[in-house]
Design a protein around this motif. Structure first.
Motif, PDB file in Angstrom:
ATOM      1  N   ILE A 140      87.787  32.033  -7.307  1.00 44.46           N
ATOM      2  CA  ILE A 140      88.061  32.967  -8.405  1.00 44.46           C
ATOM      3  C   ILE A 140      88.429  34.341  -7.859  1.00 44.46           C
ATOM      4  N   ILE A 141      87.707  34.803  -6.875  1.00 42.79           N
ATOM      5  CA  ILE A 141      88.008  36.100  -6.262  1.00 42.79           C
ATOM      6  C   ILE A 141      89.400  36.084  -5.636  1.00 42.79           C
ATOM      7  N   ALA A 142      89.755  34.990  -4.960  1.00 43.51           N
ATOM      8  CA  ALA A 142      91.077  34.892  -4.335  1.00 43.51           C
ATOM      9  C   ALA A 142      92.180  34.973  -5.376  1.00 43.51           C
ATOM     10  N   VAL A 143      91.996  34.293  -6.500  1.00 45.24           N
ATOM     11  CA  VAL A 143      92.998  34.334  -7.562  1.00 45.24           C
ATOM     12  C   VAL A 143      93.119  35.741  -8.114  1.00 45.24           C
ATOM     13  N   LEU A 144      92.002  36.379  -8.396  1.00 44.82           N
ATOM     14  CA  LEU A 144      92.036  37.729  -8.934  1.00 44.82           C
ATOM     15  C   LEU A 144      92.660  38.714  -7.967  1.00 44.82           C
ATOM     16  N   CYS A 145      92.378  38.574  -6.702  1.00 40.30           N
ATOM     17  CA  CYS A 145      92.982  39.468  -5.707  1.00 40.30           C
ATOM     18  C   CYS A 145      94.479  39.247  -5.615  1.00 40.30           C
ATOM     19  N   GLY A 146      94.921  38.024  -5.745  1.00 40.33           N
ATOM     20  CA  GLY A 146      96.354  37.732  -5.716  1.00 40.33           C
ATOM     21  C   GLY A 146      97.081  38.433  -6.842  1.00 40.33           C
ATOM     22  N   PHE A 147      96.508  38.432  -8.038  1.00 36.19           N
ATOM     23  CA  PHE A 147      97.140  39.108  -9.163  1.00 36.19           C
ATOM     24  C   PHE A 147      97.077  40.616  -9.009  1.00 36.19           C
ATOM     25  N   ALA A 148      96.094  41.101  -8.291  1.00 34.42           N
ATOM     26  CA  ALA A 148      95.969  42.547  -8.106  1.00 34.42           C
ATOM     27  C   ALA A 148      97.138  43.100  -7.299  1.00 34.42           C
ATOM     28  N   TYR A 149      97.782  42.251  -6.496  1.00 36.84           N
ATOM     29  CA  TYR A 149      98.898  42.697  -5.673  1.00 36.84           C
ATOM     30  C   TYR A 149     100.252  42.497  -6.334  1.00 36.84           C
ATOM     31  N   ALA A 150     100.270  41.969  -7.546  1.00 39.54           N
ATOM     32  CA  ALA A 150     101.534  41.789  -8.260  1.00 39.54           C
ATOM     33  C   ALA A 150     102.079  43.154  -8.669  1.00 39.54           C
ATOM     34  N   ASP A 151     103.385  43.246  -8.664  1.00 41.78           N
ATOM     35  CA  ASP A 151     104.042  44.494  -9.068  1.00 41.78           C
ATOM     36  C   ASP A 151     104.509  44.387 -10.512  1.00 41.78           C
ATOM     37  N   THR A 152     104.576  45.514 -11.182  1.00 41.10           N
ATOM     38  CA  THR A 152     105.234  45.596 -12.484  1.00 41.10           C
ATOM     39  C   THR A 152     106.562  46.296 -12.245  1.00 41.10           C
ATOM     40  N   ILE A 153     107.627  45.592 -12.571  1.00 39.77           N
ATOM     41  CA  ILE A 153     108.973  46.104 -12.340  1.00 39.77           C
ATOM     42  C   ILE A 153     109.601  46.446 -13.684  1.00 39.77           C
ATOM     43  N   ILE A 154     110.038  47.669 -13.843  1.00 35.15           N
ATOM     44  CA  ILE A 154     110.714  48.082 -15.065  1.00 35.15           C
ATOM     45  C   ILE A 154     112.183  47.684 -14.943  1.00 35.15           C
ATOM     46  N   VAL A 155     112.607  46.776 -15.784  1.00 35.85           N
ATOM     47  CA  VAL A 155     113.954  46.216 -15.721  1.00 35.85           C
ATOM     48  C   VAL A 155     114.997  47.306 -15.938  1.00 35.85           C
ATOM     49  N   ALA A 156     115.946  47.384 -15.009  1.00 35.42           N
ATOM     50  CA  ALA A 156     117.076  48.318 -15.079  1.00 35.42           C
ATOM     51  C   ALA A 156     116.613  49.757 -15.290  1.00 35.42           C
TER      52      ALA A 156
END
Length: 117
Positions: free
Chosen positions: A13-29
């Protein structure tokens, strides 16, 4: 005392949560879906789990998640996003987005192909 199965589950569970913590939010165009596409995403690289943020005026735009055929033909068929402030979480693979408003895709090239690794 925790058993080995509970410890393994907690680590997973911690590994999954940490993986999502590194996701970026990209503002399209740059926050201008439909107005200033300029070839976006211009070679930008994406990772599964990244979040695309679509911002646009609902009086003039919407976003359709389409397949390759509908992307190429600018046919709005699939899932329609129309809140003006939409988020899409990318999975691994190629994703296609178009504007379904008349002529915006065909004439003004309001569409994007995004590949997530």
């Amino acid at each position: 005392m925790f058993g080995h199965k509970r410890i393994a589950a907690a680590i997973a569970i911690i590994a999954v949560l940490c993986g999502f913590a590194y996701a970026d939010t990209i503002i399209v165009a740059g926050g201008e879906w439909g107005l200033n596409m300029d070839g976006w995403p211009n070679g930008e690289e994406f990772t599964a789990g990244d979040v695309l943020e679509f911002d646009y005026d609902t009086n003039y735009q919407d976003v359709w998640i389409v397949n390759k055929h509908n992307y190429d033909s600018c046919t709005p068929s699939g899932a329609r996003l129309h809140s003006g402030h939409d988020y899409v979480i990318l999975s691994t693979g190629t994703h296609y987005f178009i504007s379904g408003f008349p002529d915006m895709c065909k004439i003004y090239d309001v569409k994007a192909e995004v590949i997530a690794h």
